[in-house]
Design an enzyme around this catalytic site. Sequence first.
Site, PDB file in Angstrom:
ATOM      1  N   ASP A  99      15.320 -11.018  44.000  1.00 44.20           N
ATOM      2  CA  ASP A  99      14.747  -9.840  43.348  1.00 44.20           C
ATOM      3  C   ASP A  99      15.592  -8.644  43.762  1.00 44.20           C
ATOM      4  O   ASP A  99      15.593  -8.241  44.927  1.00 44.20           O
ATOM      5  CB  ASP A  99      13.295  -9.683  43.849  1.00 44.20           C
ATOM      6  CG  ASP A  99      12.413  -8.927  42.894  1.00 44.20           C
ATOM      7  OD1 ASP A  99      12.889  -7.949  42.294  1.00 44.20           O
ATOM      8  OD2 ASP A  99      11.228  -9.303  42.769  1.00 44.20           O
ATOM      9  N   ASP A 198      14.315  -5.384  39.319  1.00 44.24           N
ATOM     10  CA  ASP A 198      13.132  -4.540  39.425  1.00 44.24           C
ATOM     11  C   ASP A 198      13.279  -3.277  38.567  1.00 44.24           C
ATOM     12  O   ASP A 198      14.307  -2.587  38.650  1.00 44.24           O
ATOM     13  CB  ASP A 198      12.959  -4.168  40.905  1.00 44.24           C
ATOM     14  CG  ASP A 198      11.657  -3.481  41.194  1.00 44.24           C
ATOM     15  OD1 ASP A 198      10.603  -4.107  41.004  1.00 44.24           O
ATOM     16  OD2 ASP A 198      11.690  -2.299  41.614  1.00 44.24           O
ATOM     17  N   GLU A 254      12.829  -6.480  34.692  1.00 44.71           N
ATOM     18  CA  GLU A 254      11.479  -5.922  34.586  1.00 44.71           C
ATOM     19  C   GLU A 254      11.615  -4.634  33.768  1.00 44.71           C
ATOM     20  O   GLU A 254      11.895  -3.564  34.304  1.00 44.71           O
ATOM     21  CB  GLU A 254      10.887  -5.622  35.968  1.00 44.71           C
ATOM     22  CG  GLU A 254       9.424  -5.224  35.850  1.00 44.71           C
ATOM     23  CD  GLU A 254       8.868  -4.497  37.062  1.00 44.71           C
ATOM     24  OE1 GLU A 254       7.647  -4.480  37.230  1.00 44.71           O
ATOM     25  OE2 GLU A 254       9.647  -3.917  37.847  1.00 44.71           O
ATOM     26  N   HIS A 316       2.766 -10.415  41.057  1.00 43.67           N
ATOM     27  CA  HIS A 316       2.259  -9.813  42.285  1.00 43.67           C
ATOM     28  C   HIS A 316       1.770  -8.377  42.105  1.00 43.67           C
ATOM     29  O   HIS A 316       1.435  -7.719  43.090  1.00 43.67           O
ATOM     30  CB  HIS A 316       3.377  -9.845  43.337  1.00 43.67           C
ATOM     31  CG  HIS A 316       4.535  -8.995  42.906  1.00 43.67           C
ATOM     32  ND1 HIS A 316       5.307  -9.306  41.809  1.00 43.67           N
ATOM     33  CD2 HIS A 316       5.019  -7.831  43.386  1.00 43.67           C
ATOM     34  CE1 HIS A 316       6.225  -8.368  41.625  1.00 43.67           C
ATOM     35  NE2 HIS A 316       6.077  -7.462  42.574  1.00 43.67           N
ATOM     36  N   ASP A 317       1.762  -7.875  40.871  1.00 45.12           N
ATOM     37  CA  ASP A 317       1.361  -6.486  40.617  1.00 45.12           C
ATOM     38  C   ASP A 317       0.056  -6.347  39.851  1.00 45.12           C
ATOM     39  O   ASP A 317      -0.461  -5.236  39.738  1.00 45.12           O
ATOM     40  CB  ASP A 317       2.445  -5.774  39.781  1.00 45.12           C
ATOM     41  CG  ASP A 317       3.717  -5.520  40.559  1.00 45.12           C
ATOM     42  OD1 ASP A 317       3.646  -5.349  41.790  1.00 45.12           O
ATOM     43  OD2 ASP A 317       4.798  -5.497  39.934  1.00 45.12           O
TER      44      ASP A 317
HETATM   45  C1  NOJ Z   1       7.900  -3.315  40.343  1.00 44.46           C
HETATM   46  C2  NOJ Z   1       7.532  -4.326  41.381  1.00 44.46           C
HETATM   47  O1  NOJ Z   1       7.116  -5.502  40.757  1.00 44.46           O
HETATM   48  C3  NOJ Z   1       6.466  -3.682  42.229  1.00 44.46           C
HETATM   49  O2  NOJ Z   1       5.885  -4.598  43.118  1.00 44.46           O
HETATM   50  C4  NOJ Z   1       7.083  -2.538  42.951  1.00 44.46           C
HETATM   51  O3  NOJ Z   1       6.077  -1.855  43.689  1.00 44.46           O
HETATM   52  C5  NOJ Z   1       7.738  -1.549  41.992  1.00 44.46           C
HETATM   53  N1  NOJ Z   1       8.500  -2.199  40.980  1.00 44.46           N
HETATM   54  C6  NOJ Z   1       8.657  -0.615  42.728  1.00 44.46           C
HETATM   55  O4  NOJ Z   1       9.770  -1.304  43.203  1.00 44.46           O
END
Ligand code: NOJ
Length: 508
Positions: A99, A198, A254, A316-317
Amino acid sequence: MNNAPWWKTEVVYQIYPRSFADANGDGVGDLQGIRSRLDYLEWLGIKVLWLSPVFSSPMADFGYDVSDYCDIDPTFGTLADMDELIADCHRRGMRLMLDWVPNHTSEEHPWFEESRADRTNQKADWYVWRDEPANNWLGSFREGSSAWDYDEQRGQWYLHCFLSEQPDLNWDNPDVEAAMHDTLRFWLDRGVDGFRMDVVHLIGKDLELDDPPVAAERGISHVPFNDVAVTHQRLRGIRAVLDGYPGERTSVGEVYLLDEAAMAAYYGDGDELHLSFNFSFLWAKWNAAGLRNKIVNTLSHLESRNAWPTWVLSNHDVPRHRQRYGGAEADARVAAVMLLTLPGTPFMYQGEELGLVDAAVDPATQLDPGGRDGCRAPLAWTAEPHHGWGRDPWLPFAPESETRNVATLRADPGSILHLYRELLALRHSHAALNIGAFEMINSADNVLAYTRTLGDQRVVVVLNLGDEICTVPELLHAPRLCSTGESATEADSSDKVSAHAAVIALLA
Ligand code: NOJ
């Protein structure tokens, strides 16, 4: 049988390393823990892993605040452990993706420490500094807070689209771009197969553009509004770095834009991202009409660019999808069939194969500033009180972990874990499910039905999200490859699918 690259045919399994498996018994998962569970992943049928960040980090955002892109945080192990993990994966014919966090570093990264020292140092322009906030952008996680912070030391404001501890890099500076390319090369040279990138749509920004009033009114961060042309040029630069290596080193971005057309542009003309996440689909409600609409819309935007879709339900978010969809395991099984039969690359999030919902975490003891502890609960491996963790892990387990753990579900051939395994095996035995053409079938209101066709292999998938048994004529006498419902209604001779059930069948 087909020459499609691995990133089109395989399923990617996301590991959140803190919560996957703990080899050193400190209650936090680590790289040796992952190595020790590769047998399980292989048994399940997984061939590609993506690890959330394991680089050096003060952990303000649990690793998404990187203080050294080219080292492993001691929480997770050492560079030597990572080398062993890469070698183990490759020996088993598995691939490993890391990542990469290109938009921001930790405030403890030496680049930022130097940059903030004064306005004339060599890295003075490596971050985004202004005499006053340049726009109305809000930062993520601390609700309603500005994306700009004043730094006493330097006497200026810096931009942080996330926490104050995560200053944004200034990609307008070619030295930053070159340094970030070097971080990719560091890992590519060590053999990693690709990167999840990311919030990669943020590496180009137009500071002149204020966010719309709705952002401030609802306290929404700048992140989903950032969509500017220069990012595409930078993605082409990143793609060129990856393409300089053999073996289809892959990027999945992402791109947190909630619009399929905007997201699709990040594939470029096959010269930007290999794959992009599709958050509009992730957030779709659990009803057939809404899902159908998102699927059709996504495919139409991607097809016009010859771009390959991705499908993600959990990560995970966000709260886990079983929970978002109402909590019934039957629906989680239907969702599994959908995820693993749509045309494109599916991403699974660790634990969804156990049918997990989120852990209940008391807000008073939340660790994550973004309130995301629940979906990050440690994976339960066994039925014993510590579930294979040696001691209490860093977060509580998800509900029902006495039964919803790997050992217990593995011993039960009727479990959701076995359903995932069966679906992964079907993808390997039926290439139509990987790369076959997709066609939607007209169906009743709360039913989604489609075919996947490759050569003379034709598979039909029916997802009944409704409360009534449904009838789909195509199913009549079609041998079942998989079925999640009651056997009485799902014999090969039937054209019916039970309520809240899914069927995959072979068409003549
Ligand atoms: C997206 C990630 O998936 C998340 O977990 C993170 O807090 C933010 N980007 C900032 O890096």
